[in-house]
Design an enzyme around this catalytic site. Structure first.
Site, mmCIF file in Angstrom:
data_model
loop_
_atom_site.group_PDB
_atom_site.id
_atom_site.type_symbol
_atom_site.label_atom_id
_atom_site.label_comp_id
_atom_site.label_asym_id
_atom_site.label_seq_id
_atom_site.Cartn_x
_atom_site.Cartn_y
_atom_site.Cartn_z
ATOM 1 N N THR A 94 0.869 -1.184 0.000
ATOM 2 C CA THR A 94 0.000 0.000 0.000
ATOM 3 C C THR A 94 0.900 1.225 0.000
ATOM 4 O OG1 THR A 94 -1.688 -1.178 1.234
ATOM 5 C CG2 THR A 94 -1.823 1.230 1.215
ATOM 6 N N LYS A 169 -7.635 1.972 -3.214
ATOM 7 C CA LYS A 169 -7.281 1.554 -1.845
ATOM 8 C C LYS A 169 -7.349 2.740 -0.885
ATOM 9 C CE LYS A 169 -5.128 -0.836 1.452
ATOM 10 N NZ LYS A 169 -5.755 -1.912 2.194
ATOM 11 N N LYS A 244 -1.028 5.201 8.638
ATOM 12 C CA LYS A 244 -0.243 5.270 7.386
ATOM 13 C C LYS A 244 -1.169 5.472 6.186
ATOM 14 C CE LYS A 244 1.821 2.233 4.119
ATOM 15 N NZ LYS A 244 2.088 0.865 3.717
HETATM 16 P P1 NAD Z 1 5.406 -6.372 7.145
HETATM 17 O O1 NAD Z 1 6.269 -5.315 7.733
HETATM 18 O O2 NAD Z 1 4.925 -7.484 8.000
HETATM 19 O O3 NAD Z 1 6.142 -7.021 5.880
HETATM 20 C C1 NAD Z 1 6.985 -6.301 5.014
HETATM 21 C C2 NAD Z 1 8.220 -7.154 4.836
HETATM 22 O O4 NAD Z 1 9.036 -6.598 3.819
HETATM 23 C C3 NAD Z 1 9.098 -7.246 6.095
HETATM 24 O O5 NAD Z 1 9.221 -8.609 6.481
HETATM 25 C C4 NAD Z 1 10.417 -6.628 5.657
HETATM 26 O O6 NAD Z 1 11.545 -7.252 6.254
HETATM 27 C C5 NAD Z 1 10.378 -6.868 4.179
HETATM 28 N N1 NAD Z 1 11.248 -5.988 3.400
HETATM 29 C C6 NAD Z 1 11.364 -4.647 3.457
HETATM 30 N N2 NAD Z 1 12.276 -4.219 2.554
HETATM 31 C C7 NAD Z 1 12.733 -5.326 1.911
HETATM 32 C C8 NAD Z 1 13.677 -5.529 0.880
HETATM 33 N N3 NAD Z 1 14.355 -4.522 0.321
HETATM 34 N N4 NAD Z 1 13.910 -6.797 0.474
HETATM 35 C C9 NAD Z 1 13.249 -7.830 1.033
HETATM 36 N N5 NAD Z 1 12.339 -7.697 2.029
HETATM 37 C C10 NAD Z 1 12.092 -6.450 2.459
HETATM 38 O O7 NAD Z 1 4.157 -5.610 6.474
HETATM 39 P P2 NAD Z 1 2.755 -6.262 6.064
HETATM 40 O O8 NAD Z 1 1.810 -6.173 7.201
HETATM 41 O O9 NAD Z 1 3.016 -7.564 5.394
HETATM 42 O O10 NAD Z 1 2.260 -5.174 5.000
HETATM 43 C C11 NAD Z 1 2.795 -5.143 3.696
HETATM 44 C C12 NAD Z 1 1.998 -4.112 2.899
HETATM 45 O O11 NAD Z 1 0.628 -4.524 2.820
HETATM 46 C C13 NAD Z 1 2.019 -2.720 3.534
HETATM 47 O O12 NAD Z 1 2.137 -1.757 2.543
HETATM 48 C C14 NAD Z 1 0.659 -2.645 4.225
HETATM 49 O O13 NAD Z 1 0.189 -1.305 4.328
HETATM 50 C C15 NAD Z 1 -0.211 -3.485 3.315
HETATM 51 N N6 NAD Z 1 -1.371 -4.097 3.960
HETATM 52 C C16 NAD Z 1 -1.244 -4.692 5.167
HETATM 53 C C17 NAD Z 1 -2.363 -5.245 5.782
HETATM 54 C C18 NAD Z 1 -2.239 -5.921 7.131
HETATM 55 O O14 NAD Z 1 -3.294 -6.195 7.748
HETATM 56 N N7 NAD Z 1 -1.043 -6.236 7.612
HETATM 57 C C19 NAD Z 1 -3.616 -5.192 5.149
HETATM 58 C C20 NAD Z 1 -3.714 -4.609 3.892
HETATM 59 C C21 NAD Z 1 -2.569 -4.051 3.298
#
Ligand code: NAD
Length: 304
Positions: A94, A169, A244
């Protein structure tokens, strides 16, 4: 069977990658956090030592990172060069509309195809492969991505050209944040007027106040047994992610000059709550903030 690289195996990317494996795809993943990579490996994802290695031989590259700057930094760090020509990049983080369009331009300039495909449905939807995908991109790239998205989601909507998945979104989450605050304020007002949670829920959930914030993620314990309010507001969808997303909505409002006073106030309230006592809680915990601010104004102590 498609060769798919998944970069970012966190709360969302981990289970999304696992569902791609279950659908029969060959999935290679990478995450900067070793524990996330190991957890995905235990679910059938081949673990790469770097993002660049993960995309070698990939037909599809799925990114699920936290922020737009992470996505742009990743794209600038060699994966566009390492992926085979004409790979399909599916960007499911997102991020802002502008960052999504900038990422898309980099993908095209490197000779690839790409869509923005943010999700809603949370970790539960990611695990159950019931996510909703909002897609921005060309008809051809949407059609090419569809079988991959169908392995992770149930409702997949083509919203228009590049960036319009993120636009959908951000608009959806503006509704969600504002409606959760409104539902919370109504419950606190009801408490002060002597109305039980059950009575208000029975009326509003069958009347014009009906919305997801009330009927699925109800901010008081009781009426919806599965809602985070019944589990000490463990997320769910955290206050930080809501803050966010409302920040992204505000940036979009500023960019196009839309007057949206409720949305901007919702953004400020979630930001303050996240920076204070709401950190780590589900976004429905904003009701605790409404109660606390009401007590400061002289309301009687609330129900919980
Ligand atoms: P998260 O922090 O759990 O996962 C992100 C992952 O990306 C982390 O494990 C991090 O180590 C990894 N990462 C960052 N930079 C990297 C790189 N250069 N190379 C490899 N790995 C890297 O976040 P999430 O909860 O999985 O959310 C991911 C996205 O989805 C966000 O943008 C969030 O807003 C969106 N989202 C989340 C939810 C939710 O309920 N968690 C719901 C809808 C949308």
């Amino acid at each position: 069977m498609t060769n798919i690289a998944v970069i970012g195996l966190g709360h969302m990317g981990g289970p999304m990658a696992a569902n791609l494996v279950l659908a029969g795809h060959e999935v290679t993943g990478f995450d900067l956090v070793p524990a996330a990579l190991e957890a995905a490996h235990a679910r059938g994802v081949r673990a790469a030592v770097s993002a660049q290695e993960a995309v070698i031989g990939a037909e599809v590259v799925l990114t699920v990172l936290q922020t737009g700057s992470s996505v742009l930094a990743l794209y600038a760090a060699g994966i566009l060069e390492a992926a085979p020509p004409n790979s399909l990049f599916i960007e499911s983080s997102t991020i802002s509309v502008e960052d999504a369009q900038a990422a898309h331009a980099l993908v095209l300039a490197a000779g690839h195809r790409g869509i923005d495909a943010p999700v809603s449905g949370g970790v539960v939807g990611a695990e159950a492969a019931t996510l909703a995908f909002m897609v921005g991109g060309s008809d051809e790239d949407f059609a090419a991505a569809l079988p991959v998205l169908e392995a992770m989601g149930q409702r997949i909507v083509h919203c228009g050209g590049s960036g319009l998945g993120q636009a959908a979104k951000v608009c959806n989450n503006l509704i969600l944040g504002a409606s959760m605050i409104a539902v919370s304020e109504a419950f606190v007002l009801g408490e002060q007027l002597g109305l039980s949670h059950e009575a208000l829920f029975d009326v509003a959930s069958n009347a014009s106040g009906q919305c997801w914030s009330l009927t699925a993620n109800c901010p008081v314990p009781g009426p919806v047994p599965g809602s985070p309010a019944n589990h000490h507001y463990a997320p769910g969808f955290s206050t930080a992610l809501m803050a966010k997303d409302l920040g992204l909505a505000e940036a979009a409002l500023d960019h196009v000059g839309v007057d949206a006073q409720v949305g901007r106030l919702a953004s400020a309230l979630y930001r303050a709550f996240t920076d204070g006592s709401g950190d780590g809680l589900d976004f429905s915990a904003i009701i605790l903030d409404v109660r606390a601010r009401s007590e400061e104004r002289g309301a009687a102590p609330g129900d919980n």
